[in-house]
Design an enzyme around this catalytic site. Structure first.
Site, PDB file in Angstrom:
ATOM      1  CB  ILE A  83      51.653  35.652  34.456  1.00 28.22           C
ATOM      2  CG1 ILE A  83      50.992  37.022  34.621  1.00 28.22           C
ATOM      3  CG2 ILE A  83      51.912  35.004  35.801  1.00 28.22           C
ATOM      4  CD1 ILE A  83      49.540  36.940  35.117  1.00 28.22           C
ATOM      5  CE1 TYR A 209      41.888  44.218  38.936  1.00 25.69           C
ATOM      6  CE2 TYR A 209      39.690  44.750  39.729  1.00 25.69           C
ATOM      7  CZ  TYR A 209      40.887  44.081  39.885  1.00 25.69           C
ATOM      8  OH  TYR A 209      41.088  43.275  40.983  1.00 25.69           O
ATOM      9  N   GLY A 210      37.495  45.518  35.509  1.00 25.04           N
ATOM     10  CA  GLY A 210      36.283  44.738  35.780  1.00 25.04           C
ATOM     11  C   GLY A 210      36.048  43.683  34.707  1.00 25.04           C
TER      12      GLY A 210
END
Ligand code: NAP
Length: 290
Positions: A83, A209-210
């Protein structure tokens, strides 16, 4: 040429929750009363790992007689898809157009998370490149392929809830008229603040990440508004699979990948869940422990 097969594509399908999503899609679809054939496109960035996983699933599902090889109505195919790679996305798009004429459900499951405490602008950029920009770019390319009444399911996380940013930023992320350019501007603001080391004063967390998942959940609402405006009845949802034992989350996580796959599979196949939840909703299992 007419295409009668329903088509679902899953990213990051070679392991973890993605693999369980593919397996449970096949099993759940076969138990529905529909006689329309289904093709599941298991995609993975590493061709060898992806093909191995598809072969393993063919073996695992054999006794259930759900796959076409075993007399069922579900065709399971592997396609190579990274992706973060523009050419890879374009190649898969061509295959879908040529072989299936469109997509009914796109499940964006692929993501990365750095282990441990690593945090700097490179961690943020690398995480965003897959989780936020990779997912967004894939959707931009594949959105025109989604047939009316189709769905996009974004596997996000409760770790990307609004609680991770301060109130002012939270309001910006939740604005009803926020568009994709506005969201990208917010994501860039975080990158800049991390680079300048001003992120704490500006109300951002120490979490690549959050914030990437806050971006995914917000992107979902923006896409849902777009779909509603276009009136094509495309539904876009995000969800949290829960805290699931995978390479990403580790051994301490309480849920199995099959349990983590439950909500994404419901969002892909269930008619009621779409009626009960407004377009753009974020769903999580109440037992998810996240
Ligand atoms: N596990 C949890 O507790 C938890 C909690 C909340 C949300 N989630 C979300 O659930 C989803 C699945 O996570 P998981 O726990 O199953 O993680 P995982 O076991 O690490 O699997 C991640 C998958 O994403 C693939 N991937 C990574 N980068 C990719 C790229 N550029 N192109 C295509 N595929 C790529 C990986 O491929 P490779 O094998 O080639 O690396 C792998 O197949 C993620 O979106 C994650 O953020 C997980």
């Amino acid at each position: 040429m007419s295409f009668i097969t329903k088509v679902i594509l899953v990213t990051g399908g070679n392991k973890g929750i993605g693999y369980a999503i593919v397996r449970n899609l096949a099993l759940s679809y076969a138990s529905l009363s529909s006689s329309q054939p289904l093709t599941i496109l298991l995609t993975a960035r590493n061709p060898a790992l992806g093909q191995n996983s598809a072969d393993k699933l063919h073996e695992e599902l054999k006794p259930k007689n759900v796959l076409t090889d075993d007399g069922g109505i579900v065709d399971l195919k592997f396609l190579s898809l990274d992706i973060t790679d523009e050419q890879s996305i374009k190649d898969v798009k061509k295959v879908i157009e040529k072989d299936y004429g469109g997509l009914d459900v796109l499940i964006n499951n692929a993501a990365i998370a750095f282990k441990g405490n690593a945090f700097d602008v490179n961690v943020v950029r690398t995480t965003f490149a897959t989780n936020f920009y990779g997912t967004l770019n894939l959707i931009n390319h594949f959105y025109p392929l989604i047939r009316p009444n189709g769905r996009i399911v974004n596997v996000s996380s409760s770790a990307g809830g609004l609680h991770i940013v301060n109130k002012a930023l939270g309001q910006e992320f939740s604005k009803e008229d926020l568009d994709m350019d506005g969201l990208i501007e917010l994501m860039k603001r975080f990158e800049d603040a991390v680079e300048k080391d001003t992120y704490k004063q500006e109300g951002w967390p120490r979490q690549a990440y959050g914030v990437s998942k806050l971006g995914v959940t917000t992107m979902t609402r923006i896409l849902a508004r777009r779909a509603d405006k276009e009136g094509n009845n495309i539904k876009v949802f995000s969800c949290c699979p829960g805290w699931v034992k995978t390479d990403m989350a580790g051994e301490r996580a309480p849920l199995t990948p099959d349990q983590g796959a439950k909500i994404p599979v419901l969002l892909a196949l269930d008619e009621n869940i779409v009626i009960q939840n407004p377009n753009g909703s974020f769903l999580k299992d109440k037992n998810s422990e996240l």
